[in-house]
Design an enzyme around this catalytic site. Structure first.
Site, PDB file in Angstrom:
ATOM      1  CG  ASP A 128      -9.998  -4.184   1.959  1.00 44.37           C
ATOM      2  OD1 ASP A 128      -9.058  -4.726   2.717  1.00 44.37           O
ATOM      3  OD2 ASP A 128     -10.071  -4.518   0.662  1.00 44.37           O
TER       4      ASP A 128
ATOM      5  CB  SER B  47      -6.621   0.099  -0.956  1.00 45.47           C
ATOM      6  OG  SER B  47      -7.595   0.548  -0.433  1.00 45.47           O
TER       7      SER B  47
ATOM      8  NE  ARG C  82       4.804  -2.979  -3.006  1.00 46.26           N
ATOM      9  CZ  ARG C  82       4.728  -3.983  -1.831  1.00 46.26           C
ATOM     10  NH1 ARG C  82       5.714  -3.858  -1.087  1.00 46.26           N
ATOM     11  NH2 ARG C  82       3.729  -4.981  -1.912  1.00 46.26           N
TER      12      ARG C  82
HETATM   13 MG    MG Z   1     -13.590  -4.582  -1.970  1.00 43.06          MG
END
Ligand code: MG
Ligand code: ADP
Length: 507
Positions: free
Chosen positions: A206, A153, A168
């Site tokens: 996600d 993520s 980054r």
């Molecule tokens: Mg979540």
């Protein structure tokens, strides 16, 4: 002015009309198309290289890992092939020192160690058997290798189903050495160093995980169209025709995915829809909030919808009433004074007076408060927001404004969902009356806001019904379901299709 009137006036600032919904949808469709054609648009429309969604018959044992901000989650998922699954998982907190390690290797070696520990604990036989073979110098066969999905993520430039370069770090990570490197490659190298029977088969966002997980568990034969997150942030990934993804043209990219399905899942990054504010509402509270963020002018759609921001929008609106000497909000009637500002019930160190002091869960508490005399709202005002003995009128004012902020968020969400349903043309296919399972356009959702804000889905549906081409009839063909355990199951499912694609390319 009475408090009720003043609150009503603020609430009206958050009204988002059917015409505004329709304009938003038009703009959303235009920005989607733009993003499919070229790089560098705000709504990025990132190709994910995932070219099929599951239908519930998928079988097998897969692994998934998830490196979020705080924890590293390792799971194995056994897909039973009948829309059900069993899941083993472990969660490890990332040590602070590794978040700022000197080299990428330190972090990724730690991650591989956790995968090793998980395999020993949950798949001991498989693990031993593989290590034995390795020691005898035998080659492991394809079936013995776990395909693994890697949910990562952080911002990456994904260039293949299991290849993406770190742009980054965010959320407190800072390892300069890793920037620009392929995070799947980094993890695979450390997995190989431990001789683990694991292949990093897919890099997963996600939203894509949510789409896949929902598609596996959803009823009927038709695959899920969209996976949408309404949590800290908001974003969605949907199934697009490959022929529309015209920016995917060069040969290097083409070799990296299976073209046979004619589809590809696109990660929209819709949080940055309409950063130019052509169609989005912009109250003075929205503008003040945006100014107070590190990414001013960016993620403007997200800033009007998601959990990270709604509490602060509400706080700014409440403060505007507190600052108005003509409005008796939280005024202490027993003080004997008429100056509301000096006789307030609000504690000096109340969260109400601190920027970002209100959590979005407060909106759910008061939004869903149907107790006589708004008992819950008054309790939470007292307990969490440092207001001593708020009156029913106070609670009513807060309730009305909070409900307006929440309703606007849900109606805005309908722009994204409605536009993607239209883009898919799935409603153009005639349906039975009443529609049967296979007539439904399925949507998977995840995130605390959609899960817990009372009426979020109903408000979204109301706005969906106002969109030409959807209408009340079409709205009834849209089925929305929460994707539970989405990150693990979704990543496993992506590992499955990715594994097939990688094998096909290798052959
Ligand atoms: Mg979540
Ligand atoms: P993440 O986005 O990190 O995966 P969540 O989906 O749980 O996590 O979303 C967290 C966000 O949801 C936070 O911004 C939080 O303020 C908000 N939130 C938490 N509980 C609730 C609730 N009951 N109602 C509305 N929003 C909530």
């Amino acid at each position: 002015m009475t408090l009720a009137k003043a609150a009503q006036r603020v609430a009206e600032e958050f009204e988002f009309t059917p015409d505004q919904v329709r304009n938003g949808v038009k703009e959303f469709l235009a920005e989607m198309d733009d993003g499919l054609q070229k790089d560098g648009t705000f709504m990025n429309q990132i190709p994910t290289y995932v070219t099929a969604v599951p239908n519930g018959t998928e079988k097998g044992l897969y692994m998934a890992v998830d490196l979020g901000g705080t924890n590293f989650r390792v799971c194995s998922i056994l897909l039973h092939g009948d829309t059900t699954f069993t899941l083993n998982s472990s969660k490890i907190k990332i040590p602070q020192t590794l978040m700022k390690a000197q080299t990428a290797k330190e972090l990724f070696a730690f991650l591989a160690k956790q995968i090793e520990a998980f395999l020993k604990e949950h798949h001991g036989e498989h693990y031993e058997c593989h290590i034995e073979k390795k020691q005898k110098g035998e080659q492991a066969s394809e079936e013995e290798i776990f395909n693994m999905g890697f949910t990562f993520s952080f911002p990456v430039r994904q260039v293949g189903i299991n290849k993406g370069y770190l742009i980054r770090w965010t959320k407190g990570f800072d390892i300069a050495d890793a920037i620009g490197k392929d995070v799947c490659g980094l993890l695979q190298a450390e997995i190989d160093a431990l001789h683990l029977p694991v292949r990093v088969a897919a890099l997963v966002n996600d939203t894509v995980g949510t789409l896949m997980a929902r598609s596996y568990t959803s009823p009927g034969k038709t695959g899920t169209l969209l996976g949408a997150i309404f949590g800290t942030g908001t974003n969605g990934a949907y199934v697009e025709k490959l022929s529309k993804v015209t920016k995917l043209t060069n040969a290097e990219e083409k070799g990296l995915y299976d073209e046979s399905t004619g589809e590809m899942i696109i990660n929209t990054e819709w949080g940055s829809f309409d950063n130019g504010l052509k169609t989005l509402p912009n109250t003075k509270y929205d503008a003040a909030l945006d100014k107070d963020t590190p990414n001013t002018g960016i993620q403007m759609f997200e800033k009007r919808i998601s959990g990270m921001y709604l509490g602060e929008i509400l706080r700014l609106a409440i403060v505007s009433l507190l600052d108005d000497p003509a409005v008796p909000l939280f005024s202490d009637e027993n003080s004997g004074s008429n100056d509301f500002r000096t006789t307030t019930l609000v504690n000096k160190d109340s969260a109400l007076l601190k920027p970002w002091g209100i959590d979005t869960s407060f909106l759910s508490h008061t939004g869903g408060d149907s107790t006589p005399g708004l008992q819950i709202t008054r309790q939470v005002l007292q307990r969490d927001l440092g207001v001593h003995g708020p009156s029913i009128e106070d609670a009513q004012a807060v309730h009305v404004i909070a409900a307006a902020v929440g309703k606007r968020a849900a109606r805005l969400s309908a722009i994204a969902v409605g536009a993607i349903v239209l883009q898919s043309k799935r409603l153009d296919v005639p349906a039975s009356d009443p529609p049967i399972d296979d007539d439904m356009v399925d949507i998977g959702v995840d995130g605390s806001l959609v899960e817990f804000y009372p009426g979020f889905e109903e408000y979204m549906r109301e706005a969906l019904g106002e969109i030409p081409g959807v209408g009340e009839k079409g709205e009834k063909r849209i089925r929305i379901g929460i994707a539970k355990d989405g990150s693990g199951v979704g990543a496993a499912l992506i590992a499955l299709v990715a594994g097939r694609a990688l094998d096909a390319v290798a052959r």
